[in-house]
Design an enzyme around this catalytic site. Structure first.
Site, mmCIF file in Angstrom:
data_model
loop_
_atom_site.group_PDB
_atom_site.id
_atom_site.type_symbol
_atom_site.label_atom_id
_atom_site.label_comp_id
_atom_site.label_asym_id
_atom_site.label_seq_id
_atom_site.Cartn_x
_atom_site.Cartn_y
_atom_site.Cartn_z
ATOM 1 N N ASP A 83 0.842 -1.201 0.000
ATOM 2 C CA ASP A 83 0.000 0.000 0.000
ATOM 3 C C ASP A 83 0.876 1.249 0.000
ATOM 4 O O ASP A 83 2.037 1.197 0.416
ATOM 5 C CB ASP A 83 -0.884 0.035 1.252
ATOM 6 C CG ASP A 83 -1.882 -1.106 1.283
ATOM 7 O OD1 ASP A 83 -2.181 -1.669 0.209
ATOM 8 O OD2 ASP A 83 -2.345 -1.434 2.392
HETATM 9 N N1 URA Z 1 -1.323 -5.911 3.849
HETATM 10 C C1 URA Z 1 -1.784 -4.642 3.839
HETATM 11 O O1 URA Z 1 -2.831 -4.354 4.424
HETATM 12 N N2 URA Z 1 -1.089 -3.721 3.183
HETATM 13 C C2 URA Z 1 0.084 -3.971 2.551
HETATM 14 O O2 URA Z 1 0.694 -3.067 1.979
HETATM 15 C C3 URA Z 1 0.554 -5.288 2.569
HETATM 16 C C4 URA Z 1 -0.168 -6.243 3.226
#
Ligand code: URA
Length: 238
Positions: A104
């Protein structure tokens, strides 16, 4: 074997047309001889190619480990935001690399970047169950019940039942918790949604391991380096 013009274009010497002119001008040597025809085939692994007397280090694939910073998108292009590819030196960008899977925008930590499509496919395919380890900070107290729930497989907001995940508590009290979580899948916002399913919120998320590969602690956020031969071998070994 690959065409000389393609090899030179991939290495950033311009378009096919520009490369053709460059070769015609007599500034390119293959195995010690000046060549004038850019359509000839060469063995990129073996032929020694020089441009303006300088030897090219030609490689087909690059493999980079980045400590992804906050605020940057895991994609090759974005209209609005900076991407992890924008952070790379042009010498790497010419290989047209892409991130393996996604973190993310606000997640930091280990991100692999390569142009090796086969390895990418293997690493993100659900078939191979590659372990991904995250360090997470949570707004509430994480407890044994959460560990058990993650072990059984929590059910997300869209009714998807996750594969069993391992949760290790580093610290936990009423002010919040520090944990490590190991998952084998890569659903959208997975870790955040797994904690939401337990009515808790992830306030900081960092990936520290991908398969057998650990994040190099020397890399500051936004920095990257090539994988060593050993790292690449262990990664391909899963
Ligand atoms: N899980 C998440 O919620 N975000 C990420 O970036 C990776 C795994």
């Amino acid at each position: 074997m690959e065409r000389l013009d393609k090899v030179l274009a991939n290495l950033g010497f311009g378009s096919r047309k520009e490369v053709k002119a460059l070769v015609k001008s007599g500034r390119v040597e293959v195995d010690g001889e000046v060549v004038k025809d850019s359509s000839i085939s060469i063995d990129p692994e073996k032929s020694i190619v020089k441009v303006n007397g300088e030897e090219l280090l030609y490689r087909k694939y690059i493999y980079l480990m980045m400590n992804k910073p906050d605020g940057v998108i895991s994609a090759t292009f974005d209209n609005r935001d900076e991407t992890v590819i924008d952070l790379l030196d042009i010498d790497y960008q010419v290989f047209k690399p892409f991130p393996v899977g996604r973190l993310d925008k606000d997640t930091v930590g280990l991100l692999l970047i390569t142009n090796d499509g086969d390895l990418n496919h293997k690493l993100i395919s659900p078939k191979w169950h590659v372990d991904k380890v995250y360090y997470a900070e949570i707004d509430k107290e994480v407890n044994e019940t959460d560990i058990e729930a993650f072990k059984k497989g929590v059910v997300l907001d869209d009714d998807y039942k996750c594969l069993p995940a391992k949760l290790e508590i580093v610290e936990a009290d009423e002010n919040g918790s520090k944990v490590y979580i190991t998952i084998q899948e890569g659903k959208f916002h997975q870790v955040k949604r797994m904690f939401q399913a337990r009515e808790k919120e992830v306030v900081y998320l960092k990936r520290v391991k991908f398969g057998n590969l650990s994040l190099d602690n020397e890399l500051m956020e936004g920095e990257y380096r090539e994988l060593t031969e050993e790292e690449l071998e262990t990664l391909k070994d899963i």
